[in-house]
Design a protein around this motif. Structure first.
Motif, PDB file in Angstrom:
ATOM      1  N   ALA A 107       6.900  -4.810  14.989  1.00 26.20           N
ATOM      2  CA  ALA A 107       6.700  -4.903  13.541  1.00 26.20           C
ATOM      3  C   ALA A 107       6.968  -3.535  12.929  1.00 26.20           C
ATOM      4  CB  ALA A 107       5.276  -5.348  13.230  1.00 26.20           C
ATOM      5  N   ARG A 108       7.636  -3.532  11.786  1.00 29.30           N
ATOM      6  CA  ARG A 108       7.940  -2.266  11.117  1.00 29.30           C
ATOM      7  C   ARG A 108       7.494  -2.328   9.653  1.00 29.30           C
ATOM      8  NH1 ARG A 108      11.226   1.132  14.082  1.00 29.30           N
ATOM      9  NH2 ARG A 108      12.306   0.193  15.865  1.00 29.30           N
ATOM     10  N   MET A 109       6.728  -1.299   9.266  1.00 25.18           N
ATOM     11  CA  MET A 109       6.314  -1.151   7.873  1.00 25.18           C
ATOM     12  C   MET A 109       7.115  -0.011   7.249  1.00 25.18           C
ATOM     13  SD  MET A 109       2.646   0.040   6.222  1.00 25.18           S
ATOM     14  CE  MET A 109       1.729  -1.382   6.803  1.00 25.18           C
ATOM     15  N   PRO A 110       7.879  -0.264   6.190  1.00 23.43           N
ATOM     16  CA  PRO A 110       8.662   0.807   5.575  1.00 23.43           C
ATOM     17  C   PRO A 110       7.792   1.990   5.156  1.00 23.43           C
ATOM     18  CG  PRO A 110       9.368  -1.316   4.742  1.00 23.43           C
ATOM     19  CD  PRO A 110       8.141  -1.575   5.560  1.00 23.43           C
ATOM     20  N   ARG A 111       8.370   3.154   5.273  1.00 22.98           N
ATOM     21  CA  ARG A 111       7.661   4.393   4.957  1.00 22.98           C
ATOM     22  C   ARG A 111       7.041   4.371   3.555  1.00 22.98           C
ATOM     23  NH1 ARG A 111       9.019   9.801   6.733  1.00 22.98           N
ATOM     24  NH2 ARG A 111       7.805  11.275   5.526  1.00 22.98           N
ATOM     25  N   ALA A 112       7.760   3.838   2.586  1.00 26.52           N
ATOM     26  CA  ALA A 112       7.263   3.824   1.209  1.00 26.52           C
ATOM     27  C   ALA A 112       5.964   3.034   1.101  1.00 26.52           C
ATOM     28  CB  ALA A 112       8.323   3.243   0.272  1.00 26.52           C
ATOM     29  N   THR A 113       5.867   1.924   1.831  1.00 28.50           N
ATOM     30  CA  THR A 113       4.649   1.112   1.791  1.00 28.50           C
ATOM     31  C   THR A 113       3.503   1.825   2.501  1.00 28.50           C
ATOM     32  OG1 THR A 113       6.017  -0.872   1.788  1.00 28.50           O
ATOM     33  CG2 THR A 113       3.694  -1.154   2.348  1.00 28.50           C
ATOM     34  N   PHE A 114       3.793   2.464   3.623  1.00 27.58           N
ATOM     35  CA  PHE A 114       2.783   3.265   4.328  1.00 27.58           C
ATOM     36  C   PHE A 114       2.216   4.326   3.392  1.00 27.58           C
ATOM     37  CE2 PHE A 114       1.714   7.032   6.839  1.00 27.58           C
ATOM     38  CZ  PHE A 114       0.865   6.509   7.810  1.00 27.58           C
ATOM     39  N   GLU A 115       3.083   5.032   2.689  1.00 24.06           N
ATOM     40  CA  GLU A 115       2.628   6.092   1.790  1.00 24.06           C
ATOM     41  C   GLU A 115       1.886   5.516   0.586  1.00 24.06           C
ATOM     42  OE1 GLU A 115       6.266   8.158   1.040  1.00 24.06           O
ATOM     43  OE2 GLU A 115       6.083   9.396   2.854  1.00 24.06           O
ATOM     44  N   TRP A 116       2.298   4.333   0.132  1.00 26.56           N
ATOM     45  CA  TRP A 116       1.593   3.684  -0.976  1.00 26.56           C
ATOM     46  C   TRP A 116       0.164   3.332  -0.563  1.00 26.56           C
ATOM     47  CZ3 TRP A 116      -0.697  -1.073  -1.869  1.00 26.56           C
ATOM     48  CH2 TRP A 116      -0.979  -1.377  -3.206  1.00 26.56           C
ATOM     49  N   LEU A 117      -0.026   2.828   0.654  1.00 25.52           N
ATOM     50  CA  LEU A 117      -1.369   2.518   1.144  1.00 25.52           C
ATOM     51  C   LEU A 117      -2.220   3.782   1.248  1.00 25.52           C
ATOM     52  CD1 LEU A 117      -0.612  -0.130   3.923  1.00 25.52           C
ATOM     53  CD2 LEU A 117      -1.776  -0.528   1.743  1.00 25.52           C
ATOM     54  N   LEU A 118      -1.613   4.876   1.672  1.00 23.86           N
ATOM     55  CA  LEU A 118      -2.340   6.144   1.724  1.00 23.86           C
ATOM     56  C   LEU A 118      -2.876   6.534   0.349  1.00 23.86           C
ATOM     57  CD1 LEU A 118      -0.197   8.461   4.045  1.00 23.86           C
ATOM     58  CD2 LEU A 118      -2.475   7.563   4.507  1.00 23.86           C
ATOM     59  N   GLU A 119      -2.098   6.265  -0.682  1.00 24.42           N
ATOM     60  CA  GLU A 119      -2.476   6.647  -2.046  1.00 24.42           C
ATOM     61  C   GLU A 119      -3.490   5.686  -2.663  1.00 24.42           C
ATOM     62  OE1 GLU A 119      -1.648   9.307  -3.782  1.00 24.42           O
ATOM     63  OE2 GLU A 119      -0.449  10.131  -2.130  1.00 24.42           O
ATOM     64  N   HIS A 120      -3.511   4.422  -2.211  1.00 23.19           N
ATOM     65  CA  HIS A 120      -4.286   3.408  -2.922  1.00 23.19           C
ATOM     66  C   HIS A 120      -5.440   2.792  -2.126  1.00 23.19           C
ATOM     67  CE1 HIS A 120      -0.522   3.507  -5.267  1.00 23.19           C
ATOM     68  NE2 HIS A 120      -1.265   3.098  -6.273  1.00 23.19           N
ATOM     69  N   SER A 121      -5.498   2.969  -0.809  1.00 22.10           N
ATOM     70  CA  SER A 121      -6.516   2.271  -0.013  1.00 22.10           C
ATOM     71  C   SER A 121      -7.374   3.253   0.776  1.00 22.10           C
ATOM     72  CB  SER A 121      -5.854   1.271   0.942  1.00 22.10           C
ATOM     73  OG  SER A 121      -6.827   0.688   1.789  1.00 22.10           O
ATOM     74  N   LEU A 122      -8.629   3.401   0.364  1.00 19.72           N
ATOM     75  CA  LEU A 122      -9.560   4.242   1.115  1.00 19.72           C
ATOM     76  C   LEU A 122      -9.848   3.662   2.498  1.00 19.72           C
ATOM     77  CD1 LEU A 122     -11.385   6.724   1.191  1.00 19.72           C
ATOM     78  CD2 LEU A 122     -13.173   5.352   0.079  1.00 19.72           C
ATOM     79  N   PRO A 123     -10.055   2.338   2.658  1.00 21.99           N
ATOM     80  CA  PRO A 123     -10.256   1.780   3.998  1.00 21.99           C
ATOM     81  C   PRO A 123      -9.074   2.039   4.937  1.00 21.99           C
ATOM     82  CG  PRO A 123     -11.002   0.218   2.351  1.00 21.99           C
ATOM     83  CD  PRO A 123     -10.290   1.313   1.610  1.00 21.99           C
ATOM     84  N   PHE A 124      -7.854   1.990   4.398  1.00 27.44           N
ATOM     85  CA  PHE A 124      -6.692   2.274   5.233  1.00 27.44           C
ATOM     86  C   PHE A 124      -6.714   3.725   5.702  1.00 27.44           C
ATOM     87  CE2 PHE A 124      -2.158   3.416   5.827  1.00 27.44           C
ATOM     88  CZ  PHE A 124      -1.810   2.468   6.770  1.00 27.44           C
ATOM     89  N   ASN A 125      -7.115   4.631   4.831  1.00 30.03           N
ATOM     90  CA  ASN A 125      -7.239   6.037   5.214  1.00 30.03           C
ATOM     91  C   ASN A 125      -8.300   6.228   6.298  1.00 30.03           C
ATOM     92  OD1 ASN A 125      -5.681   8.250   3.426  1.00 30.03           O
ATOM     93  ND2 ASN A 125      -6.020   6.421   2.189  1.00 30.03           N
ATOM     94  N   ARG A 126      -9.405   5.504   6.183  1.00 31.48           N
ATOM     95  CA  ARG A 126     -10.442   5.587   7.220  1.00 31.48           C
ATOM     96  C   ARG A 126      -9.900   5.103   8.560  1.00 31.48           C
ATOM     97  NH1 ARG A 126     -14.296   3.191   3.320  1.00 31.48           N
ATOM     98  NH2 ARG A 126     -15.557   4.870   2.424  1.00 31.48           N
ATOM     99  N   PHE A 127      -9.122   4.018   8.520  1.00 29.17           N
ATOM    100  CA  PHE A 127      -8.515   3.524   9.760  1.00 29.17           C
ATOM    101  C   PHE A 127      -7.626   4.593  10.388  1.00 29.17           C
ATOM    102  CE2 PHE A 127      -4.588   2.073  11.684  1.00 29.17           C
ATOM    103  CZ  PHE A 127      -5.066   1.352  12.767  1.00 29.17           C
TER     104      PHE A 127
END
Length: 226
Positions: A107-127
């Motif tokens: 599975a591949r997540m595009p870099r832009a989406t990864f960076e968007w999650l970093l900016e918008h999701s605190l739970p994702f950052n905790r993970f």
């Protein structure tokens, strides 16, 4: 048992379960799947980083080659595991190869989406914080294992390392790794791995079953020393 679809895999990941429905919809819309045959490259050293990578089904090894051509394996990643976040965070070119040890669905997540999650999701950052911490602990333990321990102990620790709920959430008591694959991950020949497994079986820590290795005493494997 059927393997999951890409969407099923994304929704079952530790990080996917903490996203909002809107965030997950955005992830599902852009993530894509790739099939890599046994022996093929999932990623190549020196390439630009365009995706965060997960394993839907299969097994890969993260490795590098010395100037003399000797292969050094850092770790393996099984179904459910994701990797490459460190290089994405550093915005660096990939410093290692990733090769499929068996037919593998990626599975591949595009870099832009990864960076968007970093900016918008605190739970994702905790993970990601937990992911990096677990990976650091894994590599520190591996350095100790490689420099200080014999092959029998290395094989025991290699198997025990697969039981990390954060890095390898899909792992079960029946370890479906071949002796050749364990050899790649522990830095030993297949014949030497066979001897180590027989020793560990006699010690009551595992059982060699048809189709894999059944772990009977995980703490025993973690603490085993020949």
């Amino acid at each position: 048992m059927p393997t999951p679809t890409l969407v099923e895999h994304l929704r079952a990941t530790i990080w996917g379960r903490v996203l909002t429905p809107e965030e997950m919809a955005r992830v599902e819309a852009v993530c894509f799947e790739q099939f890599v045959p046994k022996g093929g490259f999932v990623c190549r050293k020196g390439e630009a980083l365009e995706n965060w990578v997960g394993i839907i089904d299969g097994l890969v090894k993260i490795n590098n080659f010395s100037p003399s051509g000797k292969s050094v394996t850092f770790t393996g990643v099984t179904a459910g595991g994701w990797f490459g976040e460190g290089s994405l965070l550093k915005d660096a070119f990939r410093k290692y190869d990733v090769m499929a040890l068996r037919d593998t669905r990626v599975a591949r997540m595009p870099r832009a989406t990864f960076e968007w999650l970093l900016e918008h999701s605190l739970p994702f950052n905790r993970f990601l914080l937990m992911q990096l911490n677990e990976r650091l602990g894994q590599f520190i333990g591996q350095v100790e294992t490689d420099r200080m321990l014999d092959v029998d102990t290395r094989v025991a620790r290699c198997l025990a390392a697969m039981f990390n709920d954060h890095l390898y959430p899909g792992f079960e008591a029946l370890v479906q790794l071949s002796q050749e694959e364990i050899g790649y991950l522990s830095g030993a020949s297949r014949q030497r791995v066979n001897g180590a497994l027989q020793l560990l079986e006699k010690a009551g820590l595992l059982r060699l079953d048809y189709g894999g290795i059944r772990v009977l005493d995980l703490e025993g494997l973690r603490n085993f020393q020949a």
